[in-house]
Scaffold this motif. Structure first.
Motif, mmCIF file in Angstrom:
data_model
loop_
_atom_site.group_PDB
_atom_site.id
_atom_site.type_symbol
_atom_site.label_atom_id
_atom_site.label_comp_id
_atom_site.label_asym_id
_atom_site.label_seq_id
_atom_site.Cartn_x
_atom_site.Cartn_y
_atom_site.Cartn_z
ATOM 1 N N GLU A 1 28.884 34.983 47.430
ATOM 2 C CA GLU A 1 30.173 34.501 46.923
ATOM 3 C C GLU A 1 30.856 33.682 48.015
ATOM 4 O OE1 GLU A 1 34.522 36.220 45.412
ATOM 5 O OE2 GLU A 1 33.102 37.502 46.484
ATOM 6 N N GLN B 1 29.898 31.872 43.028
ATOM 7 C CA GLN B 1 28.531 32.160 43.439
ATOM 8 C C GLN B 1 27.792 30.884 43.842
ATOM 9 O OE1 GLN B 1 27.245 35.358 43.728
ATOM 10 N NE2 GLN B 1 29.379 35.885 43.289
ATOM 11 N N LEU C 1 22.531 39.191 40.372
ATOM 12 C CA LEU C 1 23.831 38.742 39.880
ATOM 13 C C LEU C 1 24.039 39.102 38.419
ATOM 14 C CD1 LEU C 1 26.411 37.137 40.356
ATOM 15 C CD2 LEU C 1 25.152 35.078 39.748
#
Length: 296
Positions: A73, A47, A10
């Motif tokens: 997500e 997230q 991420l």
């Protein structure tokens, strides 16, 4: 946790950082950059750790390659998305030791179809191109106590919109039909012998036939309480099929098995149930993979 699905570490970018990066550009470019930054910020805010996924969550994986995943997500189900969590269970850890990647996959292969059918019983109604995937513990997460498996329907290409949660909206007769029908095909495929020919494993194929015959008997009994001309026709066909599957299960030799098996297999062709499904208000398009099997 691992999944037969995407991974990417991420990396988010704040709206401020995005604006500083654009420099001296036109108003249109600034607007585009702001919109892009807002989209990025929204994605970051959505997230969630794969360890906290819940049944019903719609999501987009962070990447496109199969491997290890840490976050996804989470999005509203009415937005376009790639997957939805449709079931979950915990692996029995009586043995304590990690079962291995193949062992965990085998468990998920067995359990996830069962859990998914509780949430979305009519597999014919699934969006085109959606397949069953799952998040499972890795060796590392197992050591920390992770035993959870999240079963998902995920688009192999593209996206879909809307929730796949159809179980709650089914009428009693629809639920009864789907329970019986799903059990028949589960019995067929979960009992499929490893050997490719009956000659190599007559006992294995007879055991499969016995399981299918039992599932058909139960399905036919369920259909007894459902009215409808087409349902009645299907009941008659499946009653005959059950008899032939039982003959295959009782076959004394390979030749006897084949004689019973050919009509038995033909009579559970999914196309035979299309008219009854239409009468019950269920999906009527045979999934491509099933149609291919009975096409020869």
């Amino acid at each position: 946790m691992a999944i037969r699905a995407p991974y990417r570490s991420l990396r988010g970018i704040s709206a401020v950082a995005a604006l500083l990066a654009i420099g001296a550009v036109g108003c249109s470019d600034v607007t585009d950059a702001v919109d892009s930054a807002k989209d990025s910020a929204k994605k970051v805010a959505r997230q969630r750790s794969v360890f906290s996924l819940d049944v019903g969550d719609c999501y987009n994986p962070n990447g496109k390659a199969e491997g290890t995943a840490y976050t996804v997500e989470i999005v509203p189900c009415d937005e376009a998305h790639e997957g939805q969590v449709v079931g979950e269970f915990a692996i029995d850890d009586e043995g304590k030791e990690y079962p291995g990647d193949d062992g965990v996959s085998t468990i998920a292969d067995t359990r996830c179809p069962v859990e998914a059918q509780k949430y979305a019983p009519d597999t014919w109604a699934l969006p085109k191109g959606v397949g069953l995937f799952y998040y499972t513990p890795t060796k590392e997460s197992w050591a920390t106590g992770d035993r959870a498996v999240s079963c998902t329907y995920t688009a192999e290409n593209g996206t879909f919109s809307g929730s796949l949660d159809t179980a709650k909206s089914l009428k009693p007769e629809q639920a009864t039909y789907l329970k019986g029908s799903n059990a028949v095909y589960d019995a067929l495929w979960t009992n499929q012998p490893e050997k490719e020919t009956v000659e190599e494993d007559l006992a294995g194929y007879k055991a499969q036939a016995k399981a299918v015959a039992a599932a058909l008997d139960a399905h036919v009994k369920g259909l007894d309480g459902i009215e409808g001309t087409e349902v009645g026709k299907l009941r008659a066909t499946l009653t005959k099929a059950a008899g032939n599957w039982q003959k295959a299960a009782d076959a004394a030799d390979v030749d006897a098995f084949y004689i019973a098996y050919d009509p038995a297999f033909t009579d559970i062709d999914p196309n035979m149930s299309v008219a009854a499904r239409k009468e019950l208000g269920l999906a009527t398009t045979v999934p491509a993979d099933e149609a291919e099997v009975w096409a020869g």
